[in-house]
Design a protein around this motif. Structure first.
Motif, mmCIF file in Angstrom:
data_model
loop_
_atom_site.group_PDB
_atom_site.id
_atom_site.type_symbol
_atom_site.label_atom_id
_atom_site.label_comp_id
_atom_site.label_asym_id
_atom_site.label_seq_id
_atom_site.Cartn_x
_atom_site.Cartn_y
_atom_site.Cartn_z
ATOM 1 N N ASP A 1 0.825 -1.216 0.000
ATOM 2 C CA ASP A 1 0.000 0.000 0.000
ATOM 3 C C ASP A 1 0.859 1.264 0.000
ATOM 4 O O ASP A 1 0.542 2.243 -0.704
ATOM 5 C CB ASP A 1 -0.935 0.011 1.208
ATOM 6 C CG ASP A 1 -2.054 -1.019 1.088
ATOM 7 O OD1 ASP A 1 -2.263 -1.547 -0.025
ATOM 8 O OD2 ASP A 1 -2.701 -1.311 2.117
ATOM 9 N N GLU A 2 1.947 1.246 0.769
ATOM 10 C CA GLU A 2 2.823 2.422 0.845
ATOM 11 C C GLU A 2 3.356 2.808 -0.531
ATOM 12 O O GLU A 2 3.311 3.982 -0.931
ATOM 13 C CB GLU A 2 3.987 2.134 1.801
ATOM 14 C CG GLU A 2 5.007 3.264 1.870
ATOM 15 C CD GLU A 2 6.234 2.901 2.690
ATOM 16 O OE1 GLU A 2 7.237 3.632 2.594
ATOM 17 O OE2 GLU A 2 6.193 1.867 3.421
ATOM 18 N N TYR A 3 3.863 1.812 -1.288
ATOM 19 C CA TYR A 3 4.473 2.123 -2.582
ATOM 20 C C TYR A 3 3.434 2.268 -3.694
ATOM 21 O O TYR A 3 3.644 3.034 -4.650
ATOM 22 C CB TYR A 3 5.544 1.076 -2.926
ATOM 23 C CG TYR A 3 6.796 1.318 -2.135
ATOM 24 C CD1 TYR A 3 7.786 2.168 -2.612
ATOM 25 C CD2 TYR A 3 6.969 0.761 -0.874
ATOM 26 C CE1 TYR A 3 8.927 2.438 -1.863
ATOM 27 C CE2 TYR A 3 8.097 1.021 -0.110
ATOM 28 C CZ TYR A 3 9.070 1.864 -0.617
ATOM 29 O OH TYR A 3 10.190 2.138 0.126
ATOM 30 N N PHE A 4 2.309 1.589 -3.563
ATOM 31 C CA PHE A 4 1.202 1.769 -4.506
ATOM 32 C C PHE A 4 0.790 3.247 -4.533
ATOM 33 O O PHE A 4 0.542 3.815 -5.612
ATOM 34 C CB PHE A 4 0.026 0.888 -4.091
ATOM 35 C CG PHE A 4 -1.186 0.991 -4.976
ATOM 36 C CD1 PHE A 4 -1.336 0.151 -6.076
ATOM 37 C CD2 PHE A 4 -2.185 1.926 -4.702
ATOM 38 C CE1 PHE A 4 -2.468 0.245 -6.893
ATOM 39 C CE2 PHE A 4 -3.315 2.022 -5.516
ATOM 40 C CZ PHE A 4 -3.454 1.181 -6.614
ATOM 41 N N ASN A 5 0.746 3.872 -3.387
ATOM 42 C CA ASN A 5 0.317 5.268 -3.297
ATOM 43 C C ASN A 5 1.356 6.245 -3.825
ATOM 44 O O ASN A 5 1.053 7.434 -4.018
ATOM 45 C CB ASN A 5 -0.046 5.618 -1.848
ATOM 46 C CG ASN A 5 -1.307 4.910 -1.384
ATOM 47 O OD1 ASN A 5 -2.224 4.686 -2.164
ATOM 48 N ND2 ASN A 5 -1.351 4.536 -0.102
ATOM 49 N N LYS A 6 2.574 5.770 -4.061
ATOM 50 C CA LYS A 6 3.631 6.632 -4.607
ATOM 51 C C LYS A 6 3.722 6.567 -6.134
ATOM 52 O O LYS A 6 4.498 7.309 -6.740
ATOM 53 C CB LYS A 6 4.989 6.234 -3.998
ATOM 54 C CG LYS A 6 5.096 6.504 -2.500
ATOM 55 C CD LYS A 6 6.446 6.062 -1.959
ATOM 56 C CE LYS A 6 6.554 6.341 -0.463
ATOM 57 N NZ LYS A 6 7.860 5.906 0.099
ATOM 58 N N VAL A 7 2.941 5.679 -6.749
ATOM 59 C CA VAL A 7 2.937 5.540 -8.202
ATOM 60 C C VAL A 7 1.856 6.466 -8.779
ATOM 61 O O VAL A 7 0.751 6.539 -8.258
ATOM 62 C CB VAL A 7 2.642 4.087 -8.634
ATOM 63 C CG1 VAL A 7 2.619 3.962 -10.158
ATOM 64 C CG2 VAL A 7 3.670 3.130 -8.034
ATOM 65 N N SER A 8 2.208 7.183 -9.852
ATOM 66 C CA SER A 8 1.226 8.069 -10.492
ATOM 67 C C SER A 8 0.988 7.623 -11.936
ATOM 68 O O SER A 8 1.904 7.148 -12.623
ATOM 69 C CB SER A 8 1.698 9.521 -10.459
ATOM 70 O OG SER A 8 2.890 9.679 -11.199
ATOM 71 N N VAL A 9 -0.257 7.771 -12.379
ATOM 72 C CA VAL A 9 -0.650 7.415 -13.735
ATOM 73 C C VAL A 9 -1.295 8.620 -14.394
ATOM 74 O O VAL A 9 -2.247 9.202 -13.861
ATOM 75 C CB VAL A 9 -1.650 6.223 -13.737
ATOM 76 C CG1 VAL A 9 -2.089 5.905 -15.168
ATOM 77 C CG2 VAL A 9 -1.020 5.000 -13.095
ATOM 78 N N GLU A 10 -0.772 8.998 -15.555
ATOM 79 C CA GLU A 10 -1.295 10.147 -16.300
ATOM 80 C C GLU A 10 -1.732 9.708 -17.688
ATOM 81 O O GLU A 10 -0.982 9.051 -18.412
ATOM 82 C CB GLU A 10 -0.218 11.228 -16.418
ATOM 83 C CG GLU A 10 -0.643 12.441 -17.221
ATOM 84 C CD GLU A 10 0.507 13.415 -17.492
ATOM 85 O OE1 GLU A 10 0.244 14.466 -18.084
ATOM 86 O OE2 GLU A 10 1.649 13.084 -17.136
ATOM 87 N N LYS A 11 -2.965 10.052 -18.063
ATOM 88 C CA LYS A 11 -3.467 9.764 -19.409
ATOM 89 C C LYS A 11 -2.971 10.864 -20.349
ATOM 90 O O LYS A 11 -3.169 12.058 -20.100
ATOM 91 C CB LYS A 11 -4.992 9.700 -19.407
ATOM 92 C CG LYS A 11 -5.613 9.208 -20.694
ATOM 93 C CD LYS A 11 -7.105 8.963 -20.495
ATOM 94 C CE LYS A 11 -7.777 8.597 -21.795
ATOM 95 N NZ LYS A 11 -7.810 9.708 -22.768
ATOM 96 N N LEU A 12 -2.305 10.473 -21.436
ATOM 97 C CA LEU A 12 -1.644 11.427 -22.305
ATOM 98 C C LEU A 12 -2.490 11.856 -23.514
ATOM 99 O O LEU A 12 -2.144 12.828 -24.193
ATOM 100 C CB LEU A 12 -0.310 10.856 -22.805
ATOM 101 C CG LEU A 12 0.743 10.545 -21.745
ATOM 102 C CD1 LEU A 12 2.024 10.061 -22.401
ATOM 103 C CD2 LEU A 12 1.013 11.753 -20.864
ATOM 104 N N ASN A 13 -3.565 11.137 -23.815
ATOM 105 C CA ASN A 13 -4.377 11.519 -24.991
ATOM 106 C C ASN A 13 -5.850 11.355 -24.727
ATOM 107 O O ASN A 13 -6.257 10.908 -23.661
ATOM 108 C CB ASN A 13 -3.943 10.705 -26.214
ATOM 109 C CG ASN A 13 -4.255 9.210 -26.072
ATOM 110 O OD1 ASN A 13 -4.483 8.714 -24.958
ATOM 111 N ND2 ASN A 13 -4.249 8.494 -27.180
#
Length: 315
Positions: A303-315
């Motif tokens: 959970d700690e590292y899951f919350n540090k990952v970011s996902v950005e939609k580019l299109n």
């Protein structure tokens, strides 16, 4: 239908690690601290899926006393073993760790199998499809099996509405994505993407254009391109996602790609959203690099590292 994942390793091995201070050539080297592990990309995948408490079994081909050792090790860690057992001996792969971080590897090719054994495996695999919802196929094929075997497996899975994640390279990857039935997801790196399209990629913008416009990727629902410490770029349908990860203390990067596949498989098998699937995959990949043992994560850190990952939609 079962929600179990089937992790395929067609050419498993016993991975033997020999740590010594200095490697002397043409003489005796004595080793006291030897590690022997059931090895193979698909076995790494299965271990991490198991550590995430998702139902999983393992299959491929195993033989001889080495095969018996692998089977015993899998059962000891609670993994269901459903390999096709053959008469030929499975392989050892030796890594000599020496001289301040240098690594010398001695890799056996493994058994050479027959056309009849390929038919036997396909029947065995088809039977296993009755009890699973998703298959991961990882790594290389044993000698003697045809390069289109993964394509045959994908076709058999499609007939039973079983999803397939394919993590391979070279001829088996090309064949696997060229048939009428496609894997749900492939996980190449940038070099493998370049090989598939026949040219070098200039930058991430070029990679994005290739994923969206090259015909070979058109009918692939998921293409997740690993970028190492820079995370990943993913095509899902006609949408592009950029996945970023934090800086971490890397202990052992070996098996991180397999752990990423495990995260993808678990997220998809749980019908999670696209960002959650991608974050799960990056988290398991990161957690593997933080452990000495290959194909291993500490679930308490998830959970700690899951919350540090970011996902950005580019299109």
């Amino acid at each position: 239908m079962s929600n179990k994942i089937l992790a395929i390793t067609m050419n498993p091995s016993v991975d033997i690690s020999y740590p010594i201070t200095h490697l002397d050539i043409d003489t005796v080297n004595r080793v006291s601290n030897v590690t022997k592990t059931a090895g193979g990309k698909g076995l790494n995948v299965a271990r991490v899926i198991h550590q995430l408490n998702e139902p999983v079994s393992t299959s491929g081909v195993l033989g001889g006393t080495i095969g018996d050792y692998i089977s015993k090790q899998l059962k000891e860690v609670g993994l269901q073993e459903q390999f096709l057992h053959i008469t030929q001996e499975s392989r050892n792969c030796i890594a000599i760790l020496h001289d301040d971080g240098r690594q010398t590897e001695i890799l056996e090719a493994g058994p050479t199998l027959t056309a009849q054994q390929q038919e036997e495996f396909m029947q065995h695999f088809t039977n296993l499809l009755n009890e699973v919802s998703l298959v991961t196929i990882s790594g290389s094929l044993p000698q003697g099996f045809t390069a289109d075997l993964y394509a045959q497996m994908i076709e058999a899975a499609a007939k039973q509405n079983v999803k397939v994640i394919l993590d391979s390279s070279g001829k088996s990857l090309t064949a696997g994505i060229s048939g009428a039935n496609k894997p749900l997801l492939i996980k190449p790196n940038q070099e493998e993407i370049a090989q598939l399209v026949g040219r070098k990629l200039k930058d991430l913008t070029d990679l994005q254009e290739v994923l969206l416009n090259e015909e070979i990727f058109t009918n692939l629902e998921w293409v997740v391109v690993s970028l190492g410490k820079d995370g990943a770029l993913a095509k899902v349908g006609q949408e592009i996602y950029r996945v970023s990860i934090p800086k971490i203390n890397v202990v052992n990067p070996v098996g991180s790609g397999d752990s990423t596949v495990a995260g993808l498989a678990v997220g998809i098998n749980r019908n999670e959203t696209i960002p959650t699937v991608l974050k799960t995959a990056m988290t398991t990949g990161m957690l593997n690099t933080m452990e000495k043992e290959t194909g291993h994560i500490d679930p308490s850190l998830f959970d700690e590292y899951f919350n540090k990952v970011s996902v950005e939609k580019l299109n």
